[in-house]
Structures are given as C-alpha cells and as structure tokens.
Design a protein around this motif. Structure first.
Motif, mmCIF file in Angstrom:
data_model
loop_
_atom_site.group_PDB
_atom_site.id
_atom_site.type_symbol
_atom_site.label_atom_id
_atom_site.label_comp_id
_atom_site.label_asym_id
_atom_site.label_seq_id
_atom_site.Cartn_x
_atom_site.Cartn_y
_atom_site.Cartn_z
ATOM 1 N N GLU A 144 63.262 146.118 -4.252
ATOM 2 C CA GLU A 144 62.225 145.893 -3.497
ATOM 3 C C GLU A 144 62.500 145.729 -1.874
ATOM 4 O O GLU A 144 61.932 145.914 -1.486
ATOM 5 N N TRP A 173 63.740 130.189 -11.662
ATOM 6 C CA TRP A 173 64.103 130.577 -10.231
ATOM 7 C C TRP A 173 65.469 129.993 -9.439
ATOM 8 O O TRP A 173 65.743 128.920 -10.086
ATOM 9 N N PHE A 198 57.168 134.253 -3.920
ATOM 10 C CA PHE A 198 58.948 134.302 -3.312
ATOM 11 C C PHE A 198 58.899 135.780 -4.348
ATOM 12 O O PHE A 198 59.020 136.434 -5.471
ATOM 13 N N GLY A 222 60.798 139.722 -10.308
ATOM 14 C CA GLY A 222 60.625 140.197 -11.032
ATOM 15 C C GLY A 222 60.978 139.982 -12.337
ATOM 16 O O GLY A 222 61.950 139.206 -12.726
ATOM 17 N N LYS A 223 60.286 141.022 -13.532
ATOM 18 C CA LYS A 223 60.688 140.957 -14.862
ATOM 19 C C LYS A 223 62.136 140.867 -15.121
ATOM 20 O O LYS A 223 62.452 142.350 -14.939
ATOM 21 N N TYR A 278 48.544 133.510 -16.820
ATOM 22 C CA TYR A 278 47.622 133.654 -16.561
ATOM 23 C C TYR A 278 46.451 135.202 -17.450
ATOM 24 O O TYR A 278 47.141 135.215 -18.339
ATOM 25 N N ARG A 280 52.614 141.342 -2.478
ATOM 26 C CA ARG A 280 52.860 142.161 -4.307
ATOM 27 C C ARG A 280 51.914 143.191 -3.761
ATOM 28 O O ARG A 280 50.622 143.246 -3.060
ATOM 29 N N LEU A 334 50.685 133.308 -5.157
ATOM 30 C CA LEU A 334 50.036 132.875 -6.214
ATOM 31 C C LEU A 334 50.319 131.716 -7.323
ATOM 32 O O LEU A 334 51.013 130.661 -7.013
ATOM 33 N N VAL A 382 62.670 135.020 -10.416
ATOM 34 C CA VAL A 382 62.344 134.430 -8.947
ATOM 35 C C VAL A 382 63.437 134.379 -7.955
ATOM 36 O O VAL A 382 64.219 132.690 -8.437
ATOM 37 N N LYS A 441 49.810 146.393 -8.415
ATOM 38 C CA LYS A 441 49.752 145.121 -9.565
ATOM 39 C C LYS A 441 48.667 143.671 -9.852
ATOM 40 O O LYS A 441 48.074 144.665 -8.500
ATOM 41 N N GLU A 471 66.229 143.010 -9.594
ATOM 42 C CA GLU A 471 65.034 143.207 -8.438
ATOM 43 C C GLU A 471 64.547 143.253 -6.676
ATOM 44 O O GLU A 471 64.546 143.692 -5.694
ATOM 45 N N GLY A 518 50.896 130.633 -9.898
ATOM 46 C CA GLY A 518 52.431 130.365 -10.503
ATOM 47 C C GLY A 518 53.219 129.298 -9.604
ATOM 48 O O GLY A 518 54.362 129.094 -10.352
ATOM 49 N N ALA A 519 53.350 129.636 -8.218
ATOM 50 C CA ALA A 519 54.723 129.527 -7.132
ATOM 51 C C ALA A 519 54.077 128.271 -7.157
ATOM 52 O O ALA A 519 55.030 127.122 -6.141
ATOM 53 N N VAL A 559 60.916 136.653 -15.672
ATOM 54 C CA VAL A 559 60.895 136.591 -14.841
ATOM 55 C C VAL A 559 62.416 136.111 -13.542
ATOM 56 O O VAL A 559 61.492 134.228 -14.000
ATOM 57 N N VAL A 580 54.023 133.580 -18.025
ATOM 58 C CA VAL A 580 54.692 133.505 -17.449
ATOM 59 C C VAL A 580 55.863 132.585 -18.038
ATOM 60 O O VAL A 580 55.393 131.704 -17.750
HETATM 61 N N1 LIG Z 1 58.369 137.850 -8.230
HETATM 62 C C1 LIG Z 1 56.918 136.765 -8.158
HETATM 63 N N2 LIG Z 1 56.187 136.127 -9.354
HETATM 64 C C2 LIG Z 1 55.573 135.792 -9.794
HETATM 65 C C3 LIG Z 1 55.744 133.833 -8.864
HETATM 66 N N3 LIG Z 1 54.359 133.297 -9.221
HETATM 67 C C4 LIG Z 1 53.759 134.258 -10.198
HETATM 68 O O1 LIG Z 1 53.596 133.288 -11.114
HETATM 69 N N4 LIG Z 1 54.725 135.281 -11.307
HETATM 70 C C5 LIG Z 1 54.398 135.995 -11.496
HETATM 71 O O2 LIG Z 1 55.138 136.602 -12.395
HETATM 72 C C6 LIG Z 1 55.333 138.089 -13.309
HETATM 73 C C7 LIG Z 1 55.804 138.443 -12.128
HETATM 74 O O3 LIG Z 1 56.010 140.086 -12.431
HETATM 75 P P1 LIG Z 1 55.841 141.407 -11.307
HETATM 76 O O4 LIG Z 1 54.676 142.104 -11.681
HETATM 77 O O5 LIG Z 1 56.186 140.662 -10.090
HETATM 78 O O6 LIG Z 1 57.503 141.766 -11.518
HETATM 79 P P2 LIG Z 1 57.438 143.520 -11.672
HETATM 80 O O7 LIG Z 1 58.399 143.514 -10.857
HETATM 81 O O8 LIG Z 1 59.185 143.398 -12.663
HETATM 82 O O9 LIG Z 1 56.459 144.335 -11.801
HETATM 83 P P3 LIG Z 1 56.526 145.810 -13.045
HETATM 84 O O10 LIG Z 1 57.462 146.324 -12.867
HETATM 85 O O11 LIG Z 1 55.429 145.522 -13.829
HETATM 86 O O12 LIG Z 1 55.619 146.467 -11.971
HETATM 87 C C8 LIG Z 1 53.955 137.786 -12.319
HETATM 88 O O13 LIG Z 1 52.545 137.423 -13.716
HETATM 89 C C9 LIG Z 1 53.325 137.080 -11.297
HETATM 90 O O14 LIG Z 1 52.096 136.141 -12.146
HETATM 91 C C10 LIG Z 1 56.335 134.491 -7.608
HETATM 92 O O15 LIG Z 1 56.522 133.591 -6.491
HETATM 93 N N5 LIG Z 1 56.740 135.309 -7.584
#
Ligand SMILES: Nc1nc2c([nH]c(=O)n2[C@@H]2O[C@H](COP(=O)(O)OP(=O)(O)OP(=O)(O)O)[C@@H](O)[C@H]2O)c(=O)[nH]1
Length: 148
Positions: free
Chosen positions: A66, A93, A44, A47-48, A84, A32, A124, A16, A36, A62, A126-127, A14, A89
């Motif tokens: 977004e 950063w 913050f 995304g992936k 999680y 979020r 979250l 960020v 999701k 991203e 993870g932050a 990911v 993940v």
């Molecule tokens: N953007 C973001 N993701 C975080 C943070 N902290 C953290 O643990 N994550 C984790 O990182 C992953 C980000 O994936 P996401 O679902 O937001 O990504 P995405 O927008 O590409 O999703 P999608 O393409 O599946 O819709 C999630 O598992 C989320 O829980 C943070 O501060 N920002």
C-alpha cells in the motif's frame, strides 16, 4: 460466507500499523481506496491476514503493497474487535517507529501525518478504541480521541 456451521460469525483477522514519526510522534492516517467498504474513510494502514500468515508478516506485506515502505519488526500492542455489517473484524494493532523507503501511495490513497485530536474525517469506527489508548498514553483528555 464468513459464517460457521453453528451460525456464529467468523472473525476476519486484520493487521494494522500505527506508524509513529520520530521527530514529533505524529501518526500516519490514510484513506481507504475506492471499491472497498467504507471507501474514502481515514484509517491506519493495514489489511487482512492471508492463510497461514502471522500478524507481523501480514503487516509487512500490506505496508509494502500500500505504501511502498519496508518495516523491520512489529509487535502487537493491542487487539480489538469491531462488528461491521460487512465483517466481524479482529484488529491486531502494532506500533511501528522504523521503516525504510519513501512513501508512495500505491492504491491512490491520500495520507496525512496527524496529531491528536485527528483533524481528518470520517474515520473508521473500528479505530476508535486505539485512539483512546493513544490519547491516554499522551496525557491528553478523552476528547482528544474523538472521531465524531
Ligand atoms: N487497515 C485498517 N483496517 C481497519 C481499521 N479499522 C477497522 O475497523 N478496520 C477494518 O479492518 C478491515 C481491513 O480490511 P481491508 O479491506 O482494508 O483489508 P485488505 O486491504 O486486505 O482488503 P482486500 O484484500 O479485501 O482488498 C476492514 O473491515 C476495515 O473496516 C484501521 O484503522 N485500519
């Protein structure tokens, strides 16, 4: 899915962005979107990574998708991991101080500029580590990184 033949969980990579506002060093947090995991939690933006993508390219994509902004360069500052139930993940950063364009919440999120300690909840988990480093860097007490 997400499990290798040996049974070890694979990391989801990911990118960020820690967006830092020039005039007061405020940090950008957004919520979020619905649908999701952890919908409504503050994070913050980011995304992936998609297949073959660099962290910088993923972050640029991203933030544009977004938030509607365009960043120039992004360098990785810290790398953390969080386990999680839905995914293991690895978070890359990047601190971002310059961008072009006006903020536009394209996924219906809320956004807030924040100082430490954050006053938005829930955040979250993870932050958390990165909030500790940001607090340290700002000469703040460890309690300034609290998200409880
Ligand atoms: N953007 C973001 N993701 C975080 C943070 N902290 C953290 O643990 N994550 C984790 O990182 C992953 C980000 O994936 P996401 O679902 O937001 O990504 P995405 O927008 O590409 O999703 P999608 O393409 O599946 O819709 C999630 O598992 C989320 O829980 C943070 O501060 N920002």
């Amino acid at each position: 899915m997400n499990t290798s033949p040996t049974g070890t969980r694979k990391h989801t990579e990911v990118a960020v962005g820690i967006l830092i506002r020039a005039q007061d060093d405020a940090l950008l947090l957004s919520t979020r979107p619905e649908g999701k995991p952890y919908a409504g939690y503050w994070e913050f933006p980011g995304g992936k990574l998609e297949a073959g993508e660099t962290v910088e390219a993923a972050l640029r994509r991203e933030l544009h998708e977004e938030l509607g902004i365009t960043i120039a360069d992004a360098e990785v500052w810290k790398v953390t991991e969080h386990d999680y139930p839905h995914a293991l993940v690895r978070l890359h950063w990047c601190r971002v101080r310059q961008w072009d364009g006006e903020f536009e919440m394209r996924e219906g999120q809320a956004m807030r500029w924040q100082q430490l300690p954050l006053d938005v909840r829930p955040v979250l988990p993870g932050a958390q580590p990165v909030l500790v480093w940001l607090a340290e860097e700002r000469g703040l007490a460890a309690s300034a990184a609290s998200i409880d």
